[in-house]
Design a protein around this motif. Structure first.
Motif, PDB file in Angstrom:
ATOM      1  N   PHE A  17       0.833  -1.236  -0.172  1.00  0.00           N
ATOM      2  CA  PHE A  17      -0.587  -0.182   0.056  1.00  0.00           C
ATOM      3  C   PHE A  17       1.089   0.931   0.316  1.00  0.00           C
ATOM      4  O   PHE A  17       0.605   1.946  -1.097  1.00  0.00           O
ATOM      5  CB  PHE A  17      -1.278   0.142   0.961  1.00  0.00           C
ATOM      6  CG  PHE A  17      -1.632   1.557   1.064  1.00  0.00           C
ATOM      7  CD1 PHE A  17      -2.989   1.234   0.383  1.00  0.00           C
ATOM      8  CD2 PHE A  17      -1.841   1.518   2.069  1.00  0.00           C
ATOM      9  CE1 PHE A  17      -3.668   2.669   0.370  1.00  0.00           C
ATOM     10  CE2 PHE A  17      -2.521   3.371   2.220  1.00  0.00           C
ATOM     11  CZ  PHE A  17      -3.628   3.383   1.288  1.00  0.00           C
ATOM     12  N   ASP A  18       1.742   1.132   0.728  1.00  0.00           N
ATOM     13  CA  ASP A  18       3.123   2.573   0.484  1.00  0.00           C
ATOM     14  C   ASP A  18       3.397   2.721  -0.288  1.00  0.00           C
ATOM     15  O   ASP A  18       3.317   3.871  -1.426  1.00  0.00           O
ATOM     16  CB  ASP A  18       4.400   2.057   1.790  1.00  0.00           C
ATOM     17  CG  ASP A  18       3.695   2.447   3.397  1.00  0.00           C
ATOM     18  OD1 ASP A  18       2.842   2.597   3.356  1.00  0.00           O
ATOM     19  OD2 ASP A  18       4.392   1.486   3.891  1.00  0.00           O
ATOM     20  N   GLN A  19       3.788   1.822  -1.496  1.00  0.00           N
ATOM     21  CA  GLN A  19       4.173   1.702  -2.717  1.00  0.00           C
ATOM     22  C   GLN A  19       3.080   2.576  -3.280  1.00  0.00           C
ATOM     23  O   GLN A  19       3.836   2.867  -4.102  1.00  0.00           O
ATOM     24  CB  GLN A  19       4.301   0.235  -3.290  1.00  0.00           C
ATOM     25  CG  GLN A  19       4.912   0.941  -4.480  1.00  0.00           C
ATOM     26  CD  GLN A  19       6.549   1.214  -4.754  1.00  0.00           C
ATOM     27  OE1 GLN A  19       7.040   1.091  -3.718  1.00  0.00           O
ATOM     28  NE2 GLN A  19       6.320   2.185  -5.840  1.00  0.00           N
ATOM     29  N   PHE A  20       1.799   1.387  -3.817  1.00  0.00           N
ATOM     30  CA  PHE A  20       0.445   1.764  -4.343  1.00  0.00           C
ATOM     31  C   PHE A  20       0.390   4.226  -4.090  1.00  0.00           C
ATOM     32  O   PHE A  20      -0.055   4.666  -4.832  1.00  0.00           O
ATOM     33  CB  PHE A  20      -0.751   1.232  -4.088  1.00  0.00           C
ATOM     34  CG  PHE A  20      -1.918   2.242  -4.515  1.00  0.00           C
ATOM     35  CD1 PHE A  20      -2.253   1.509  -5.661  1.00  0.00           C
ATOM     36  CD2 PHE A  20      -2.582   3.273  -4.593  1.00  0.00           C
ATOM     37  CE1 PHE A  20      -3.507   2.458  -6.110  1.00  0.00           C
ATOM     38  CE2 PHE A  20      -4.061   3.018  -4.712  1.00  0.00           C
ATOM     39  CZ  PHE A  20      -4.002   2.951  -5.414  1.00  0.00           C
ATOM     40  N   GLU A  21       0.597   4.062  -2.599  1.00  0.00           N
ATOM     41  CA  GLU A  21       0.670   5.274  -2.543  1.00  0.00           C
ATOM     42  C   GLU A  21       1.345   6.573  -2.989  1.00  0.00           C
ATOM     43  O   GLU A  21       1.149   7.403  -3.424  1.00  0.00           O
ATOM     44  CB  GLU A  21       1.047   5.701  -1.064  1.00  0.00           C
ATOM     45  CG  GLU A  21       0.204   6.972  -0.582  1.00  0.00           C
ATOM     46  CD  GLU A  21       0.268   7.221   1.380  1.00  0.00           C
ATOM     47  OE1 GLU A  21       0.079   8.319   1.718  1.00  0.00           O
ATOM     48  OE2 GLU A  21       0.617   6.098   1.965  1.00  0.00           O
ATOM     49  N   THR A  22       2.843   6.259  -2.960  1.00  0.00           N
ATOM     50  CA  THR A  22       4.093   6.198  -3.427  1.00  0.00           C
ATOM     51  C   THR A  22       3.528   6.684  -5.121  1.00  0.00           C
ATOM     52  O   THR A  22       3.557   8.483  -5.637  1.00  0.00           O
ATOM     53  CB  THR A  22       4.956   5.776  -3.307  1.00  0.00           C
ATOM     54  OG1 THR A  22       5.622   5.608  -2.421  1.00  0.00           O
ATOM     55  CG2 THR A  22       6.443   6.370  -4.691  1.00  0.00           C
ATOM     56  N   ASP A  23       3.313   6.092  -5.582  1.00  0.00           N
ATOM     57  CA  ASP A  23       3.176   5.504  -7.453  1.00  0.00           C
ATOM     58  C   ASP A  23       1.584   6.730  -7.826  1.00  0.00           C
ATOM     59  O   ASP A  23       1.664   7.647  -8.429  1.00  0.00           O
ATOM     60  CB  ASP A  23       2.724   4.612  -7.913  1.00  0.00           C
ATOM     61  CG  ASP A  23       3.766   3.400  -7.863  1.00  0.00           C
ATOM     62  OD1 ASP A  23       5.174   3.864  -7.723  1.00  0.00           O
ATOM     63  OD2 ASP A  23       3.668   2.320  -7.741  1.00  0.00           O
ATOM     64  N   TRP A  24       0.164   6.138  -6.519  1.00  0.00           N
ATOM     65  CA  TRP A  24      -0.341   7.052  -7.082  1.00  0.00           C
ATOM     66  C   TRP A  24      -1.409   8.009  -5.855  1.00  0.00           C
ATOM     67  O   TRP A  24      -2.590   8.857  -6.583  1.00  0.00           O
ATOM     68  CB  TRP A  24      -1.964   5.951  -7.370  1.00  0.00           C
ATOM     69  CG  TRP A  24      -1.208   4.935  -8.638  1.00  0.00           C
ATOM     70  CD1 TRP A  24      -0.498   3.898  -8.133  1.00  0.00           C
ATOM     71  CD2 TRP A  24      -1.569   4.846  -9.503  1.00  0.00           C
ATOM     72  NE1 TRP A  24      -0.503   3.418  -9.374  1.00  0.00           N
ATOM     73  CE2 TRP A  24      -1.533   3.650 -10.597  1.00  0.00           C
ATOM     74  CE3 TRP A  24      -2.220   6.473 -10.560  1.00  0.00           C
ATOM     75  CZ2 TRP A  24      -1.363   3.651 -11.824  1.00  0.00           C
ATOM     76  CZ3 TRP A  24      -3.284   6.320 -11.625  1.00  0.00           C
ATOM     77  CH2 TRP A  24      -1.964   5.097 -13.007  1.00  0.00           C
ATOM     78  N   GLY A  25      -0.871   8.373  -5.327  1.00  0.00           N
ATOM     79  CA  GLY A  25      -1.273   9.082  -4.209  1.00  0.00           C
ATOM     80  C   GLY A  25      -1.214  10.881  -4.985  1.00  0.00           C
ATOM     81  O   GLY A  25      -2.226  11.343  -3.795  1.00  0.00           O
TER      82      GLY A  25
END
Length: 128
Positions: A17-25
């Protein structure tokens, strides 16, 4: 998001989820905030085996059954009382669709999920 809800552990899900947040946040901040606020309600889902998760997170079977309920009630129009409507819905559930093994159609991986549910919940799962 699939990588988050298919993660094997809570720690792995948090990392994904942290990676998702980095990519799409930046593009979807409301989605990130929604997931952060609901994280405590989501994490118990990760304690289930993957077979059970697959059945739980898909809504295809539920939507199929709801469509059959709507179709049955729409065709009959009005019901004299609540009991009559419940009887129609019961008959919908008990009558399999043509050329289908179960009420809602084919649910992929259902046998594996049923076995996992039997192991997870023991005597609460019955043959009927």
């Amino acid at each position: 998001m699939r990588e988050v809800y298919t993660a094997p552990t809570i720690a792995a899900a948090e990392a994904r989820f942290d990676q998702f947040e980095t990519d799409w946040g930046v593009r979807y901040p409301v989605v990130i905030k929604l997931w952060r606020n609901a994280w405590e309600q989501f994490t118990p889902f990760l304690s289930f085996p993957p077979e059970i998760r697959r059945v739980v997170y898909t809504t295809n079977a539920i939507e199929s059954l709801n469509a059959r309920f709507r179709q049955a009630t729409r065709r009959r129009g009005h019901f004299p009382n609540e009991q009559a409507a419940l009887k129609v819905l019961y008959l919908v559930v008990r009558t399999p669709r043509t050329n289908r093994a179960n009420v809602t159609g084919k649910t992929g991986g259902w046998k594996a999920a049923l076995n996992a549910l039997a192991l997870y919940y023991g005597d609460r799962i019955t043959e009927n």
